[in-house]
Design a protein around this motif. Structure first.
Motif, PDB file in Angstrom:
ATOM      1  N   THR A  54     -10.424 -32.081  40.572  1.00 61.61           N
ATOM      2  CA  THR A  54     -11.832 -32.849  40.480  1.00 61.61           C
ATOM      3  C   THR A  54     -12.756 -32.856  41.581  1.00 61.61           C
ATOM      4  O   THR A  54     -13.875 -32.596  41.844  1.00 61.61           O
ATOM      5  N   PRO A  95     -16.374 -35.313  37.319  1.00 63.24           N
ATOM      6  CA  PRO A  95     -16.774 -36.300  38.521  1.00 63.24           C
ATOM      7  C   PRO A  95     -18.455 -36.193  38.539  1.00 63.24           C
ATOM      8  O   PRO A  95     -18.995 -36.495  39.680  1.00 63.24           O
ATOM      9  N   ASN A 107     -14.815 -44.790  39.454  1.00 63.55           N
ATOM     10  CA  ASN A 107     -14.998 -43.660  40.108  1.00 63.55           C
ATOM     11  C   ASN A 107     -16.452 -43.955  40.912  1.00 63.55           C
ATOM     12  O   ASN A 107     -16.468 -43.694  42.129  1.00 63.55           O
ATOM     13  N   PRO A 118     -16.933 -35.677  53.372  1.00 66.42           N
ATOM     14  CA  PRO A 118     -16.496 -34.479  53.918  1.00 66.42           C
ATOM     15  C   PRO A 118     -17.019 -33.477  54.041  1.00 66.42           C
ATOM     16  O   PRO A 118     -17.531 -32.914  52.922  1.00 66.42           O
ATOM     17  N   ILE A 135     -17.090 -29.211  54.841  1.00 68.82           N
ATOM     18  CA  ILE A 135     -15.808 -28.392  55.350  1.00 68.82           C
ATOM     19  C   ILE A 135     -16.150 -27.934  56.803  1.00 68.82           C
ATOM     20  O   ILE A 135     -17.291 -27.323  57.131  1.00 68.82           O
ATOM     21  N   ASP A 140     -19.047 -19.293  52.291  1.00 65.05           N
ATOM     22  CA  ASP A 140     -18.487 -19.239  53.664  1.00 65.05           C
ATOM     23  C   ASP A 140     -18.874 -18.229  54.587  1.00 65.05           C
ATOM     24  O   ASP A 140     -19.127 -18.558  55.961  1.00 65.05           O
ATOM     25  N   LEU A 196     -21.080 -37.294  41.641  1.00 65.31           N
ATOM     26  CA  LEU A 196     -21.869 -36.208  42.346  1.00 65.31           C
ATOM     27  C   LEU A 196     -23.305 -36.763  42.466  1.00 65.31           C
ATOM     28  O   LEU A 196     -24.131 -36.600  43.331  1.00 65.31           O
ATOM     29  N   VAL A 218      -7.601 -15.973  55.666  1.00 59.77           N
ATOM     30  CA  VAL A 218      -7.825 -16.919  54.552  1.00 59.77           C
ATOM     31  C   VAL A 218      -8.952 -16.449  53.568  1.00 59.77           C
ATOM     32  O   VAL A 218      -9.948 -15.674  54.092  1.00 59.77           O
ATOM     33  N   THR A 219      -8.336 -16.012  52.354  1.00 61.75           N
ATOM     34  CA  THR A 219      -9.455 -15.807  51.415  1.00 61.75           C
ATOM     35  C   THR A 219     -10.411 -16.604  51.256  1.00 61.75           C
ATOM     36  O   THR A 219     -10.636 -17.860  51.320  1.00 61.75           O
ATOM     37  N   LYS A 250     -14.354 -29.370  41.901  1.00 59.92           N
ATOM     38  CA  LYS A 250     -15.686 -29.241  41.091  1.00 59.92           C
ATOM     39  C   LYS A 250     -16.745 -30.132  41.748  1.00 59.92           C
ATOM     40  O   LYS A 250     -18.138 -29.659  41.525  1.00 59.92           O
ATOM     41  N   ALA A 251     -16.824 -30.812  42.645  1.00 65.76           N
ATOM     42  CA  ALA A 251     -17.761 -31.299  43.492  1.00 65.76           C
ATOM     43  C   ALA A 251     -17.864 -30.909  44.745  1.00 65.76           C
ATOM     44  O   ALA A 251     -18.719 -31.323  45.641  1.00 65.76           O
ATOM     45  N   ALA A 252     -17.541 -29.586  45.065  1.00 65.22           N
ATOM     46  CA  ALA A 252     -17.480 -28.852  46.126  1.00 65.22           C
ATOM     47  C   ALA A 252     -17.193 -29.568  47.275  1.00 65.22           C
ATOM     48  O   ALA A 252     -17.904 -29.451  48.414  1.00 65.22           O
ATOM     49  N   MET A 253     -16.293 -30.397  47.545  1.00 65.16           N
ATOM     50  CA  MET A 253     -15.668 -30.958  48.627  1.00 65.16           C
ATOM     51  C   MET A 253     -14.342 -30.433  49.123  1.00 65.16           C
ATOM     52  O   MET A 253     -14.057 -31.246  50.333  1.00 65.16           O
ATOM     53  N   VAL A 254     -13.775 -29.464  48.638  1.00 68.55           N
ATOM     54  CA  VAL A 254     -12.672 -29.046  49.382  1.00 68.55           C
ATOM     55  C   VAL A 254     -12.701 -27.612  49.925  1.00 68.55           C
ATOM     56  O   VAL A 254     -13.539 -26.812  49.425  1.00 68.55           O
ATOM     57  N   SER A 255     -12.049 -27.646  50.918  1.00 75.65           N
ATOM     58  CA  SER A 255     -12.112 -26.254  51.609  1.00 75.65           C
ATOM     59  C   SER A 255     -11.526 -25.140  51.224  1.00 75.65           C
ATOM     60  O   SER A 255     -10.707 -25.481  50.235  1.00 75.65           O
ATOM     61  N   THR A 256     -11.873 -23.866  51.349  1.00 78.86           N
ATOM     62  CA  THR A 256     -11.225 -22.847  50.696  1.00 78.86           C
ATOM     63  C   THR A 256      -9.734 -22.795  50.985  1.00 78.86           C
ATOM     64  O   THR A 256      -8.924 -22.577  50.048  1.00 78.86           O
ATOM     65  N   GLU A 257      -9.212 -23.130  52.157  1.00 79.23           N
ATOM     66  CA  GLU A 257      -7.929 -23.376  52.358  1.00 79.23           C
ATOM     67  C   GLU A 257      -7.184 -24.152  51.432  1.00 79.23           C
ATOM     68  O   GLU A 257      -5.967 -23.853  51.069  1.00 79.23           O
ATOM     69  N   MET A 296     -13.103 -39.351  43.194  1.00 76.16           N
ATOM     70  CA  MET A 296     -12.610 -38.069  42.683  1.00 76.16           C
ATOM     71  C   MET A 296     -11.283 -38.328  42.029  1.00 76.16           C
ATOM     72  O   MET A 296     -10.528 -37.186  41.967  1.00 76.16           O
TER      73      MET A 296
END
Lengths: 328, 198
Positions: free
Chosen positions: A166, B12, B42, B78, B80, B184, B16, B178-179, A169-176, A248
Motif C-alpha cells: 500500500t 491509499p 487511515n 518519509p 527516500i 532514482d 495520498l 541495487v536495482t 502505491k503511495a511512493a513512500m518506499v525505497s527501491t531497496e 497505509m
C-alpha cells in the motif's frame, strides 16, 4: 473477497461429496485432498489475483509461489500446474504477458513442477494465477483441524506485505525495501515445508489474505483449542509499523479484523500498528506451523540453519479459552 | 480550512490526497470526507502521525474528519534518503561495458581497468550507476564483479538500471548493486556535484 462476504454467498449451499474426499469444503483449509489409493492422495488448489508489483516478471513469480504454497501447507509435494490468465491483449503489449508467464514458469521450474496447460480470457484488468495439483500420503496430510494443546506456533516469513505494498502505491518506499519485499513474496515455502515434516508437527497453513490472526482463527476453530500470541515475537518487515501508523493500511486488514472481532482479544499494551500487522493481508506469506513444544527448538534451529532467518516461535496453543485467540 | 472530498476513492488514495494538501500548503485546519470506515481510520491515523488532533463526525453514510494542528510539528513524511557526505559528491555513470570507440576488445579492457581504478577517487566517489550495456558489468560473468563488491562493501552506493537488466534478460544474474529506476537516477544526478559518464 472479504471473509464475511464469501461466507454470506456460500452459506447454505450443498456441495456434492464422496467417501474419497479427505479434505473438502465442509471446513476451511488451504486445499482440497482426494484419496486415490491407500498410498496416494491428490491435493488440488487454485489462486489468482491482480498485479501486486509493477514488474510483470516478478508478478508472475509471486503468483506462482503463492499458488504453490497451498500444497506445501497441506504437507504435500506439488507436481503439475495450469495457468489462469486474464489480459487486455488489445490495449497492452503482449511482451508484458510473456514476462508474467515467464516468471510463473521459472518459479514452477524452481519448485520442480511442470505446466500442463492453461486458459486465457480477454479482460480489461490483468489477472494471473495457477491451479496446482500435488500429491501426499493420506496419513501425512496437514490440516488446520488437528493442532494440539501445548504446541508452539512457528511463522516462517515476516508480516507486513500488504502494508508495504500500500505504501509502495503511495511512493513512500525505497527501491531497496520494495525489492526486499518483492523477493520475500516470490520466495517458495518449499524449503520450510521440506524441513517441517521431519519434526513432530500437527498442522500447518500458509498466511495469505485473511492475515495471521484470520488464518490462525481457522486453525483454532477447526481444532477446538485456543491460542496465545506473543506480539513481541512476531517477525515484521522493517518500516511496516511506521507505514501502518501513517494510515497505509489495506482495506482488507480492517475487514479481517471486523470479521474475527468476537474471537480475538488484544491487550491494551499491543501498539495499534502491531495489531494492524497481525490482520494485514499477505500475498504469498509464510507458513504457520504447529509443532510440539519438545520439538520447537529443533525446528527453529533447522529453519535458521538453511537461512530462513526470520522464522520465529510466535505463540502457543492452549486449552482455554477454546476457539479464542489472545494477543499480549 | 482546506477541504478534501475523498468519497469513492480506494485506499491509499484518500491518505495520498491528504498528504499532497499538507505538503503544498501550511494549513493547520483540514477537513476530509470519506465514505468508508477503512479510509476514515487511515486518514485519521495519517493526520495524527503528522501532529494533527482529529475529530470525527458521521453524516449519513459519510465520515467527516476534521484535523487541527498548532503548527509546531516537524514534517515526518518519509522521503527516500541517501547518505550525505561532507566531501564532493561524484557520480560515475557507466553507460556501456566498453570505454570509448574504435575497438570493442580494447574498450572492454579499458573499462575493466577504469572500474578497478575508480577507488583512487577516494571518498569523493559517491555513486556508481550502470545503465544500458553497462549493466553487464554487474553480473556473474563480469571481470570486475569482485572489484564492485569491494566498493559496495566499502560503502559506495551502486545503482543498476532495472529496465536495462530486464532488456538484456539479466534481472536474475545481477550480483552487485541495487536495482533502480530512472527517477532514482535523475534524482541522484541532481544531488551530485559532478556527473562523469564513461
Amino acid at each position: 473477497m472479504s471473509p464475511g462476504d464469501l461466507d454470506k454467498a456460500l452459506c447454505g449451499l450443498v456441495f456434492p461429496t464422496d467417501e474419497n474426499v479427505l479434505v473438502g469444503l465442509d471446513r476451511a483449509d488451504d486445499a482440497g485432498v482426494y484419496q486415490i489409493s491407500e498410498e496416494l492422495a491428490l491435493i488440488q488448489t487454485v489462486d489468482f489475483f491482480t498485479p501486486i508489483v509493477d514488474d510483470p516478471y516478478w508478478f508472475g513469480q509471486i503468483a506462482a509461489a503463492n499458488a504453490l504454497s497451498d500444497v506445501y501447507a497441506m504437507g504435500g509435494v506439488p507436481k503439475t500446474a495450469m495457468n489462469l490468465v486474464a489480459f487486455p491483449a488489445k490495449e497492452m503489449e503482449l511482451t508484458v504477458l510473456r514476462q508474467i508467464i515467464q516468471g510463473g514458469i521459472d518459479k514452477l521450474k524452481e519448485a520442480g513442477v511442470v505446466l500442463l496447460g492453461g486458459h486465457s480470457i480477454e479482460d480489461r484488468e490483468i489477472k494471473y494465477g495457477l491451479s496446482v495439483t500435488g500429491i501426499v500420503h493420506p496419513d501425512k496430510i496437514l490440516t488446520k483441524g488437528n493442532i494440539r494443546i501445548g504446541d508452539c506456533l512457528v511463522l516462517t516469513k515476516p508480516l507486513g506485505f500488504g502494508i508495504i505494498n500500500t505504501a509502495v502505491k503511495a511512493a513512500m518506499v525505497s527501491t531497496e525495501l520494495t525489492e526486499k519485499v518483492t523477493k520475500l513474496m516470490a520466495t517458495l515455502n518449499r524449503e520450510a515445508a521440506e524441513i517441517m515434516v521431519n519434526f513432530d508437527i500437527s498442522g500447518c497453513t500458509d498466511i495469505t489474505g485473511f492475515g495471521l490472526l484470520g488464518h490462525l482463527a481457522e486453525m483454532v476453530c477447526g481444532s477446538g483449542v485456543g491460542a496465545r500470541i506473543d506480539f513481541g515475537e512476531v517477525p515484521v518487515i522493517e518500516k511496516a509499523l511506521d507505514f501502518a501508523d501513517m494510515g497505509m493500511i489495506p482495506t482488507v486488514a480492517y475487514e479481517n479484523r471486523e470479521f474475527r472481532r468476537e474471537m480475538i482479544t488484544i491487550a491494551d499494551t499491543v501498539p495499534r500498528a502491531v495489531q494492524d500487522v497481525l490482520f494485514d493481508p499477505q500475498t504469498s506469506g509464510g507458513l504457520l506451523i504447529a509443532v510440539s513444544g519438545a520439538d520447537a527448538g529443533n525446528l527453529m534451529a533447522a529453519l535458521h540453519g538453511v537461512g530462513i532467518h526470520e522464522s520465529a516461535i510466535i505463540g502457543v496453543v492452549v486449552e482455554e479459552p477454546a476457539e479464542r485467540i489472545m494477543v499480549a | 480550512m482546506k477541504e478534501i472530498d475523498a468519497r469513492g476513492l480506494a485506499c491509499p488514495e484518500p491518505v495520498l490526497r491528504t498528504k499532497v494538501i499538507l505538503q503544498e500548503s501550511d494549513t493547520q485546519n483540514i477537513q476530509v470526507v470519506v465514505d468508508n470506515g477503512a479510509s476514515q481510520q487511515n486518514v485519521q491515523r495519517f493526520l495524527e502521525s503528522q501532529g494533527f488532533q482529529t475529530q470525527l463526525e458521521q453524516k449519513g453514510t459519510d465520515f467527516v474528519i476534521i484535523g487541527t494542528s498548532n503548527g509546531t510539528f516537524v514534517e515526518s513524511v518519509p522521503v527516500i534518503t541517501r547518505s550525505e557526505q561532507e566531501c564532493s559528491k561524484i557520480m560515475v555513470m557507466c553507460a556501456a561495458d566498453t570505454m570509448g570507440s574504435g575497438d570493442d576488445e580494447l574498450g572492454r579492457k579499458l573499462m575493466v581497468n577504469c572500474i578497478r581504478t575508480l577507488k583512487e577517487m577516494g571518498d569523493d566517489l559517491w555513486q556508481l550507476i550502470f545503465v544500458n550495456g553497462g549493466v553487464k558489468l554487474t553480473i556473474d560473468e563480469s571481470d570486475v564483479l569482485e572489484d564492485l563488491k569491494q566498493l559496495e562493501q566499502a560503502g559506495l552506493t551502486i545503482l543498476v538500471c532495472g529496465t536495462c537488466l530486464d532488456h538484456f534478460n539479466l534481472l536474475e544474474k545481477k550480483q552487485v548493486g541495487v536495482t533502480t529506476n530512472m527517477l532514482d537516477i535523475v534524482t541522484a544526478m541532481q544531488l551530485s556535484d559532478k556527473v562523469i559518464t564513461l
